[in-house]
Design an enzyme around this catalytic site. Structure first.
Site, PDB file in Angstrom:
ATOM      1  N   GLU A   1       0.821  -1.211   0.000  1.00 17.06           N
ATOM      2  CA  GLU A   1       0.000   0.000   0.000  1.00 17.06           C
ATOM      3  C   GLU A   1       0.856   1.263   0.000  1.00 17.06           C
ATOM      4  O   GLU A   1       0.553   2.241  -0.695  1.00 17.06           O
ATOM      5  CB  GLU A   1      -0.933   0.005   1.222  1.00 17.06           C
ATOM      6  CG  GLU A   1      -1.923  -1.144   1.239  1.00 17.06           C
ATOM      7  CD  GLU A   1      -1.433  -2.337   2.030  1.00 17.06           C
ATOM      8  OE1 GLU A   1      -2.250  -2.988   2.691  1.00 17.06           O
ATOM      9  OE2 GLU A   1      -0.199  -2.616   1.998  1.00 17.06           O
TER      10      GLU A   1
ATOM     11  N   ALA B   1      20.216 -48.106  -8.289  1.00 16.72           N
ATOM     12  CA  ALA B   1      20.597 -48.765  -7.036  1.00 16.72           C
ATOM     13  C   ALA B   1      21.987 -48.338  -6.574  1.00 16.72           C
ATOM     14  O   ALA B   1      22.268 -48.278  -5.370  1.00 16.72           O
ATOM     15  CB  ALA B   1      20.535 -50.282  -7.207  1.00 16.72           C
TER      16      ALA B   1
ATOM     17  N   THR C   1      20.374 -36.718   2.014  1.00 14.20           N
ATOM     18  CA  THR C   1      20.640 -36.037   0.741  1.00 14.20           C
ATOM     19  C   THR C   1      21.888 -35.176   0.840  1.00 14.20           C
ATOM     20  O   THR C   1      22.709 -35.140  -0.083  1.00 14.20           O
ATOM     21  CB  THR C   1      19.426 -35.182   0.341  1.00 14.20           C
ATOM     22  OG1 THR C   1      18.322 -36.040   0.053  1.00 14.20           O
ATOM     23  CG2 THR C   1      19.728 -34.340  -0.893  1.00 14.20           C
TER      24      THR C   1
ATOM     25  N   GLY D   1      15.717 -35.982   1.053  1.00 14.09           N
ATOM     26  CA  GLY D   1      15.523 -37.234   0.330  1.00 14.09           C
ATOM     27  C   GLY D   1      14.343 -38.062   0.776  1.00 14.09           C
ATOM     28  O   GLY D   1      13.453 -37.599   1.496  1.00 14.09           O
TER      29      GLY D   1
END
Length: 363
Positions: free
Chosen positions: A54, A166, A198, A297
Site C-alpha cells: 500500500e 541402485a 541427501t 531425500g
C-alpha cells in the site's frame, strides 16, 4: 462488485506474486490504486517485507490517490511496527474506497484495519477473489494460523517413481529445462530444505544459480547428529543463509564447527524415526519462514508425509523407467490400508522439455 473490480484485483494478485520468496516473515501483498477508471498507483511488498504494498502504491499515486479506490490482496495492517499502519496511510491519502480480498488473521490486524478505514468514512468491500488470494498467501496464512510454514515437496522422478539407480547414479533423470524450472521455483520460496541423507550423498549447494534472485532462499538441512560434509555447503555460507536443524545428541565438536563458520543451529526433539518433523517446522515458523521447498531425500520426505505436514506436491516426471531395484522417491509410509494414504488434488500440469511438471495440493 463489478467486472472492473475483478480486473483490478487480478492485477493486484499478479503484483503480489512478485514478492514470493523475498518478503518473509511478511505476506506477499499487491495493491492497485484506481481513480476514475485509471490506474494511478501500483505496488507490492518489497524484499525483506518493507515498504508494504500500500505504501508503494500510495507513493506512486501521490495526490491522485484522493477519492480513489485501492485494491489490496490482504487487509491493510492496523498496527504500528517499523512503519505506521497502512490503513492509516490510505486514510491520510484520502482514498475513498478499499477493496480487500480477505481479512488478515494476524492478531495484530484481524479486522482492525478494515474497522479503522470504516471509522474514517472509507467504503470497505471484502471478499473479492478471496480463494485466489488465500492460495497465493498460503504460506503466510499457515505460519499465522498453524505456527508453521507451508511445505511443498518436490520430487524429480522416473516414470516409475524412482530418483536414482541402485548404485546412487541420478544425474540426470530429468531434462535441463526441468532443472532450470527448479531454480525458478526455489526463488519463490523462503527456504530450500533437505534431509541429512541427501546432504551427505550430494553435498548440494541448494542455491538459485540459473539467474540472480532478489534474495537467496535460506538453506535448511535436517540432520540429527550434524554428520554433514564440510565442502560445498560449508564453503557457501557467505552466499546464502544455512540453518542446520539437529537433535540434542549432536556432538559438541560438530556444533562448534558449523556455528563457527556462520551457520545457524536449531535444536529440536527426536522421535523414534529421527528429528520430530512437527517440532522442526514449528521452529522454522517461529523464525519467520512462510514457504519451504523440500527437495528430499526419500526418508526425510516420508517423515513429513507420515506427519501430514506436506501441503503441496511438485512433481517432475521423466519418460524413463529405472525398475524396482532403483531407489524410490519416498521412504516407507507404513500404510496398512489404502484409505490411510495421503491424498492430493491436481491443480496444474505442464510439459517442460521432455518432462511433465504436475502440482498437487492436499485434498
Amino acid at each position: 462488485m463489478s467486472e472492473a473490480d475483478s480486473r483490478f484485483m487480478r492485477l493486484a494478485l499478479s503484483l503480489a506474486a512478485r514478492g514470493l520468496g523475498n518478503v518473509w516473515p511478511n505476506p506477499a501483498v499487491g495493491c492497485v490504486i484506481v481513480n476514475e477508471g485509471r490506474i494511478v498507483g501500483r505496488g507490492w511488498t518489497q524484499p525483506g517485507g518493507r515498504p508494504h504494498a500500500e505504501r508503494r502504491a500510495l507513493d506512486r499515486a501521490g495526490a491522485a490517490a484522493r477519492g480513489a479506490t485501492a485494491y489490496v490482496t490482504l487487509e491493510p495492517c492496523a498496527h504500528f511496527g517499523k512503519t505506521p499502519p497502512c490503513a492509516m496511510g490510505l486514510i491520510e491519502a484520502g482514498v475513498a474506497r478499499v477493496v480487500s480480498a480477505h481479512e488478515d488473521p494476524d492478531p495484530r490486524v484481524s479486522g482492525q484495519g478494515h474497522a479503522m478505514l470504516r471509522a474514517a468514512g472509507v467504503q470497505v468491500d471484502v471478499g473479492l477473489m478471496e480463494a485466489e488470494a488465500r492460495a497465493l498467501q498460503a504460506g503466510f496464512l499457515s505460519r499465522i494460523t498453524l505456527g508453521r510454514p507451508w511445505v511443498a515437496l518436490k520430487l524429480a522422478t522416473s516414470f516409475d517413481g524412482r530418483i536414482a539407480l541402485a548404485n546412487g547414479e541420478s544425474q540426470w533423470i530429468t531434462s535441463a529445462p526441468a532443472r532450470a524450472r527448479v531454480h525458478a521455483l526455489r526463488a519463490r520460496f523462503d527456504a530450500v530444505m533437505v534431509g541429512g541423507g541427501t546432504a551427505r550423498a550430494d553435498d548440494p549447494l541448494l542455491t538459485v544459480r540459473s539467474f540472480a534472485p532478489l534474495r537467496q532462499p535460506v538453506r535448511v538441512v535436517a540432520s540429527a547428529r550434524l554428520d554433514l560434509p564440510r565442502a560445498r555447503l560449508a564453503g557457501s555460507v557467505s552466499e546464502a543463509g544455512l540453518w542446520l536443524v539437529h537433535g540434542p545428541e549432536a556432538p559438541v565438536e560438530a556444533r562448534e564447527y558449523w556455528a563457527g563458520i556462520g551457520a545457524e543451529l536449531i535444536e529440536v526433539p527426536v522421535s523414534d524415526q529421527g528429528l520430530d518433523p512437527a517440532a522442526l517446522l514449528t521452529a522454522l515458523g517461529a523464525r519467520g519462514l512462510t514457504r519451504v521447498f523440500c527437495e528430499g531425500g526419500g526418508q526425510f520426505a516420508a517423515s513429513l508425509m507420515r506427519a501430514e505436514l506436506v501441503d503441496e506436491l511438485i512433481g517432475f516426471t521423466a519418460g524413463v523407467a529405472l525398475g524396482a531395484d532403483a531407489r524410490p522417491a519416498l521412504g516407507a509410509l507404513g500404510l496398512a490400508r489404502l484409505a490411510e494414504a495421503p491424498r492430493f488434488s491436481l491443480i496444474s500440469e505442464e510439459v517442460i522439455g521432455g518432462d511433465i511438471l504436475h502440482r498437487w495440493r492436499r485434498a
